[in-house]
Scaffold this active site. Structure first.
Site, PDB file in Angstrom:
ATOM      1  N   TYR A 155     -13.968   6.267 -13.487  1.00 16.04           N
ATOM      2  CA  TYR A 155     -13.871   4.989 -12.753  1.00 16.04           C
ATOM      3  C   TYR A 155     -14.351   3.821 -13.628  1.00 16.04           C
ATOM      4  O   TYR A 155     -13.688   2.783 -13.737  1.00 16.04           O
ATOM      5  CB  TYR A 155     -14.719   5.110 -11.494  1.00 16.04           C
ATOM      6  N   GLY A 185      -7.370   0.758  -5.617  1.00 14.28           N
ATOM      7  CA  GLY A 185      -8.269   1.482  -6.513  1.00 14.28           C
ATOM      8  C   GLY A 185      -8.785   2.728  -5.827  1.00 14.28           C
ATOM      9  O   GLY A 185      -8.838   2.786  -4.591  1.00 14.28           O
ATOM     10  N   ASP A 220       0.867  -1.195   0.000  1.00 14.40           N
ATOM     11  CA  ASP A 220       0.000   0.000   0.000  1.00 14.40           C
ATOM     12  C   ASP A 220       0.896   1.235   0.000  1.00 14.40           C
ATOM     13  O   ASP A 220       2.135   1.123   0.083  1.00 14.40           O
ATOM     14  CB  ASP A 220      -0.951   0.011   1.213  1.00 14.40           C
TER      15      ASP A 220
HETATM   16  P1  NAD Z   1     -10.474   1.334  -0.052  1.00 12.73           P
HETATM   17  O1  NAD Z   1     -10.413   2.766  -0.418  1.00 12.73           O
HETATM   18  O2  NAD Z   1     -10.930   0.994   1.347  1.00 12.73           O
HETATM   19  O3  NAD Z   1      -9.062   0.640  -0.279  1.00 12.73           O
HETATM   20  C1  NAD Z   1      -8.251   0.884  -1.402  1.00 12.73           C
HETATM   21  C2  NAD Z   1      -6.804   0.725  -1.018  1.00 12.73           C
HETATM   22  O4  NAD Z   1      -5.987   1.014  -2.147  1.00 12.73           O
HETATM   23  C3  NAD Z   1      -6.394   1.704   0.093  1.00 12.73           C
HETATM   24  O5  NAD Z   1      -5.715   1.019   1.110  1.00 12.73           O
HETATM   25  C4  NAD Z   1      -5.483   2.682  -0.629  1.00 12.73           C
HETATM   26  O6  NAD Z   1      -4.480   3.267   0.200  1.00 12.73           O
HETATM   27  C5  NAD Z   1      -4.895   1.785  -1.715  1.00 12.73           C
HETATM   28  N1  NAD Z   1      -4.323   2.607  -2.792  1.00 12.73           N
HETATM   29  C6  NAD Z   1      -4.902   3.657  -3.419  1.00 12.73           C
HETATM   30  N2  NAD Z   1      -4.046   4.204  -4.298  1.00 12.73           N
HETATM   31  C7  NAD Z   1      -2.903   3.478  -4.240  1.00 12.73           C
HETATM   32  C8  NAD Z   1      -1.654   3.562  -4.902  1.00 12.73           C
HETATM   33  N3  NAD Z   1      -1.406   4.525  -5.799  1.00 12.73           N
HETATM   34  N4  NAD Z   1      -0.685   2.645  -4.601  1.00 12.73           N
HETATM   35  C9  NAD Z   1      -0.922   1.674  -3.684  1.00 12.73           C
HETATM   36  N5  NAD Z   1      -2.097   1.563  -3.015  1.00 12.73           N
HETATM   37  C10 NAD Z   1      -3.079   2.451  -3.281  1.00 12.73           C
HETATM   38  O7  NAD Z   1     -11.407   0.641  -1.151  1.00 12.73           O
HETATM   39  P2  NAD Z   1     -12.193  -0.767  -1.166  1.00 12.73           P
HETATM   40  O8  NAD Z   1     -13.645  -0.476  -1.056  1.00 12.73           O
HETATM   41  O9  NAD Z   1     -11.587  -1.743  -0.229  1.00 12.73           O
HETATM   42  O10 NAD Z   1     -11.936  -1.194  -2.684  1.00 12.73           O
HETATM   43  C11 NAD Z   1     -10.904  -2.086  -3.090  1.00 12.73           C
HETATM   44  C12 NAD Z   1     -11.029  -2.331  -4.575  1.00 12.73           C
HETATM   45  O11 NAD Z   1     -12.344  -2.838  -4.872  1.00 12.73           O
HETATM   46  C13 NAD Z   1     -10.881  -1.069  -5.437  1.00 12.73           C
HETATM   47  O12 NAD Z   1     -10.198  -1.389  -6.625  1.00 12.73           O
HETATM   48  C14 NAD Z   1     -12.315  -0.691  -5.738  1.00 12.73           C
HETATM   49  O13 NAD Z   1     -12.415   0.065  -6.926  1.00 12.73           O
HETATM   50  C15 NAD Z   1     -12.951  -2.043  -5.887  1.00 12.73           C
HETATM   51  N6  NAD Z   1     -14.402  -2.045  -5.681  1.00 12.73           N
HETATM   52  C16 NAD Z   1     -14.956  -1.745  -4.486  1.00 12.73           C
HETATM   53  C17 NAD Z   1     -16.343  -1.767  -4.352  1.00 12.73           C
HETATM   54  C18 NAD Z   1     -17.033  -1.491  -3.041  1.00 12.73           C
HETATM   55  O14 NAD Z   1     -18.260  -1.571  -2.989  1.00 12.73           O
HETATM   56  N7  NAD Z   1     -16.319  -1.175  -1.960  1.00 12.73           N
HETATM   57  C19 NAD Z   1     -17.147  -2.071  -5.438  1.00 12.73           C
HETATM   58  C20 NAD Z   1     -16.557  -2.369  -6.649  1.00 12.73           C
HETATM   59  C21 NAD Z   1     -15.172  -2.357  -6.758  1.00 12.73           C
END
Ligand code: NAD
Length: 447
Positions: free
Chosen positions: A353, A288, A236
């Site tokens: 996105y 993401g 991360d």
């Molecule tokens: P979150 O924001 O809680 O976690 C995302 C993590 O990615 C964070 O720890 C952040 O620090 C890390 N990150 C961001 N930019 C970064 C970089 N440049 N380098 C390294 N790390 C980086 O989000 P989440 O809800 O746990 O989502 C995780 C994944 O699932 C994402 O790709 C998101 O798009 C996808 N997603 C989530 C949902 C949902 O409902 N939560 C739905 C569809 C897709």
């Protein structure tokens, strides 16, 4: 934890009111726990005459210790209804689906499974057979929307010759690991990969990289892969160092602070994986971000930031790890990209996105064939509404709509996504590549 609406409608006056008004009463879903058998009740098995999967299915069901009922037997509350439809060769033959499921579907246990197995239509022997096999999709998707009390529906399209690759997807579809997956189609192709020696620890002796692992879905993916035996490298951004170290400690893995968008990130990562672990077996692109605005109001910075993290970094890192004379991603490796149902259906306010997440689908489809001869699979998961910080930030009304607008009438949990990742990462899943598995409770969005 159930959400507030779920608790309110579970019992007492809230339950009565919800029933009177015809409102959904979301069932608390049964999730996997270590030691839990694949199925806990009887499995009713049937098939159309001339099908080719009943034998392999019996072997898998015996192997997981299922109590199997066939023919005229009528178990009271079957945990699963499983039907081999590969023998259906024309539209009249589809009547066999009705004959098997209609008398039984209402007795399915809470959180039960309806599973249909077919042949990919393009592999069917005739036009009439291709039509009938394609029809299975409409049947399963509709059944998924009708099922109640947390039950789910699955269609596995098994190519001729892929019978040996059946066990992993059948285990996943039947088990509590697929609690939040419904109405989906998975294709299984012939593959050489060996089944795991121990299904409880399929990733033993493997190294897994999880990006964005400090919180949310990524943290639970890291823990789940560790549960399955992997040594996990948790990555991360440096700003998340404390949380990242805590996750790495919880899963007995390693914390790696790196911004995936940095120019030298692919090389730094490849060098580290080679030096510290001799390579990597599983790569989960989970990092993401969102920067939502409608297109007319979206500045270039929002566009660039989302595309850079969600798509370009994934392309560059995957390229670095999979190319060269001795690729860092070992033979039999797994790449899992985290797409989204927004990338399938589109979503207002998310042109950036959704473009990035649709691009990931393009990436897995384009890469999969070229990596098949090394036994490497490349797949995407597309989560729907998952209860995390990302969705907690969504305005209340939209959040409530997102949570309910799926066949299970509730949001998923990070562990639901993690179980799908673990399934695709398993050595047993070598027959599944270039695909997108939605973990969305059969969301109406993009249905
Ligand atoms: P979150 O924001 O809680 O976690 C995302 C993590 O990615 C964070 O720890 C952040 O620090 C890390 N990150 C961001 N930019 C970064 C970089 N440049 N380098 C390294 N790390 C980086 O989000 P989440 O809800 O746990 O989502 C995780 C994944 O699932 C994402 O790709 C998101 O798009 C996808 N997603 C989530 C949902 C949902 O409902 N939560 C739905 C569809 C897709």
């Amino acid at each position: 934890m159930a959400d507030r609406y779920q608790r309110l409608t579970a019992r007492g006056p809230g339950a009565v009111l919800a029933r009177k008004l015809g409102l959904p009463r979301p069932e608390p879903l049964v999730r996997h726990r270590p030691g839990r058998p694949v199925v806990t009740g009887p499995v009713m098995l049937g098939g159309a005459p001339g099908g080719r999967l009943l034998g392999p299915l019996r072997t898998v069901l015996d192997g997981v210790g299922a109590r199997v009922a066939e023919g005229e037997q009528r178990p009271e509350q079957p945990a699963a209804l499983v039907f081999d439809a590969t023998g259906v060769t024309d539209s009249a033959g589809l009547r066999a689906l009705h004959a098997f499921f209609q008398p039984r579907v209402r007795s399915l246990a809470p959180c039960g499974r309806l599973v249909v197995l077919g042949t990919p239509p393009e592999r069917a022997q005739s036009t009439a057979a291709a039509v009938a096999q394609r029809a299975l999709e409409g049947f399963v998707r509709s059944a998924g929307k009708e099922l109640r009390r947390g039950a789910t529906a699955h269609l596995l399209l098994v190519a001729p010759g892929a019978e040996g690759a059946l066990e992993s997807p059948v285990r996943f579809a039947l088990s509590a690991r697929s609690a939040y997956v419904s109405g989906q189609v998975l294709r299984v192709e012939p593959a050489d990969g060996a089944a795991p020696a121990d299904w409880a620890r399929p990733l033993a002796d493997r190294v897994a990289l999880v990006t964005g692992a400090s919180r949310g879905i990524g943290a639970v993916v890291a823990e789940t892969l560790a549960r399955d035996g992997a040594r996990v490298v948790c990555l991360d951004v440096p700003q998340q160092a404390d949380a990242l170290r805590a996750v790495a400690a919880r899963c007995g893995g390693e914390a790696l602070e790196l911004d995936v968008t940095a120019d030298d990130a692919p090389r730094t990562l490849a060098d580290h994986l080679r030096r510290a672990h001799g390579g990597v077996d599983v790569v989960v692109h989970n990092a993401g971000i969102t920067r939502d605005k409608t297109l007319g109001r979206m500045d270039a910075a929002r566009w660039d930031a989302v595309l850079a993290v969600n798509l370009t970094a994934v392309e560059r890192i995957t390229h670095e790890l999979t190319t060269g004379a001795r690729p860092v991603l070992r033979d039999g490796g797994r790449v899992v990209c985290t797409s989204s149902i927004s990338g399938i259906a589109g979503n207002a306010g998310q042109t950036n996105y959704a473009a990035s997440k649709a691009g990931l689908i393009g990436l897995v489809q384009a890469l999969a064939p070229g990596l098949a001869d090394r036994g490497v699979t490349v797949n995407a998961i597309a989560p729907g509404f998952i209860e995390t910080r990302m969705t907690a930030a969504v305005p209340l009304l939209i959040r409530e709509a997102g949570r309910r607008m799926n066949s299970l009438a509730q949001g998923g949990r990070p562990v639901d996504v993690a179980e799908a990742v673990a399934f695709l990462a398993s050595p047993g899943s070598s027959g599944i590549s270039g695909q997108v598995l939605r973990v969305c409770g059969q969301a109406l969005l993009g249905a």
